[in-house]
Design an enzyme around this catalytic site. Structure first.
Site, mmCIF file in Angstrom:
data_model
loop_
_atom_site.group_PDB
_atom_site.id
_atom_site.type_symbol
_atom_site.label_atom_id
_atom_site.label_comp_id
_atom_site.label_asym_id
_atom_site.label_seq_id
_atom_site.Cartn_x
_atom_site.Cartn_y
_atom_site.Cartn_z
ATOM 1 N N ASP A 1 -0.657 4.445 0.916
ATOM 2 C CA ASP A 1 -1.232 5.481 1.758
ATOM 3 C C ASP A 1 -0.523 5.477 3.107
ATOM 4 O O ASP A 1 0.174 4.516 3.446
ATOM 5 C CB ASP A 1 -2.746 5.293 1.908
ATOM 6 N N GLU B 1 -5.254 1.185 2.706
ATOM 7 C CA GLU B 1 -4.922 0.217 3.754
ATOM 8 C C GLU B 1 -5.052 0.834 5.143
ATOM 9 O O GLU B 1 -5.568 0.207 6.060
ATOM 10 C CB GLU B 1 -3.500 -0.319 3.542
ATOM 11 N N GLU B 2 -4.618 2.063 5.291
ATOM 12 C CA GLU B 2 -4.659 2.713 6.602
ATOM 13 C C GLU B 2 -6.090 2.987 7.061
ATOM 14 O O GLU B 2 -6.325 3.262 8.230
ATOM 15 C CB GLU B 2 -3.851 4.016 6.580
ATOM 16 N N ASP C 1 6.653 2.199 5.829
ATOM 17 C CA ASP C 1 5.301 1.639 5.858
ATOM 18 C C ASP C 1 4.404 2.468 4.944
ATOM 19 O O ASP C 1 3.777 3.402 5.388
ATOM 20 C CB ASP C 1 4.778 1.611 7.301
ATOM 21 N N ASP D 1 3.962 -5.391 3.923
ATOM 22 C CA ASP D 1 3.404 -4.364 4.803
ATOM 23 C C ASP D 1 4.008 -4.542 6.185
ATOM 24 O O ASP D 1 3.331 -4.903 7.134
ATOM 25 C CB ASP D 1 1.878 -4.462 4.861
ATOM 26 N N HIS E 1 0.842 -1.200 0.000
ATOM 27 C CA HIS E 1 0.000 0.000 0.000
ATOM 28 C C HIS E 1 0.870 1.239 0.000
ATOM 29 O O HIS E 1 2.029 1.203 0.422
ATOM 30 C CB HIS E 1 -0.977 0.001 1.180
#
Length: 154
Positions: free
Chosen positions: A36, A99-100, A67, A128, A34
């Site tokens: 974001d 994702e967040e 991350d 991740d 991801h």
């Protein structure tokens, strides 16, 4: 789309699906990552602007560097190496931007694509996790919260 508490509806960002190689004789590896990030402000304790990638003494500082933008880029670089070495592997990528926020929309996409885009995937690598240092990337062999099972009730 996603509805905000005030009723406003916003479209979700697209999930990037990419592939390189389609030879059915070769295994297919699918990488997930991801791009974001959680919100950040300099006053949260950052020594640099969190949204400007900054190199200091060989280290990179910026929101998402570990991350998860850095690991996503590392897998893209790994694919370049596989190709340079002429290793026979097909690659697929799933790169999302929600994702967040709980991967809104991802489950629906996975269901829609399971018989097409994902039908030939042999291995999945979930990228991740954090890097422990510039010499020790983390290798996570389990993820909390994942459960796969089948139940039949008669």
């Amino acid at each position: 789309s996603s509805q905000l508490p005030d009723g406003q509806v916003l479209p979700l960002p697209s999930v990037i699906l990419g592939e390189l190689g389609k030879d059915p004789q070769n295994p297919t590896i699918c990488f997930y990552g991801h791009v974001d990030v959680q919100p950040a402000k300099k006053e949260d304790g950052w020594n640099t602007d969190p949204y400007t990638l900054t190199e200091i003494d060989g280290n990179l500082y910026g929101r998402g560097a570990t991350d998860n933008k850095g690991p996503v880029l590392a897998w893209i670089n790994a694919v370049e190496t596989f190709r340079a070495l002429k290793l026979v592997v097909n690659f697929k990528f799933v790169i999302e931007g929600m994702e967040e926020a709980g991967s809104l929309g991802l489950e629906k996409l996975l269901e829609e694509e399971k018989q097409s885009f994902f039908s030939d995937v042999d291995y999945i690598v979930i990228s991740d996790n954090l890097w422990l240092s510039n010499k020790k990337p983390a290798l996570t062999y389990g993820s909390r919260g994942n459960a796969c099972f089948f139940v039949e009730v008669k």
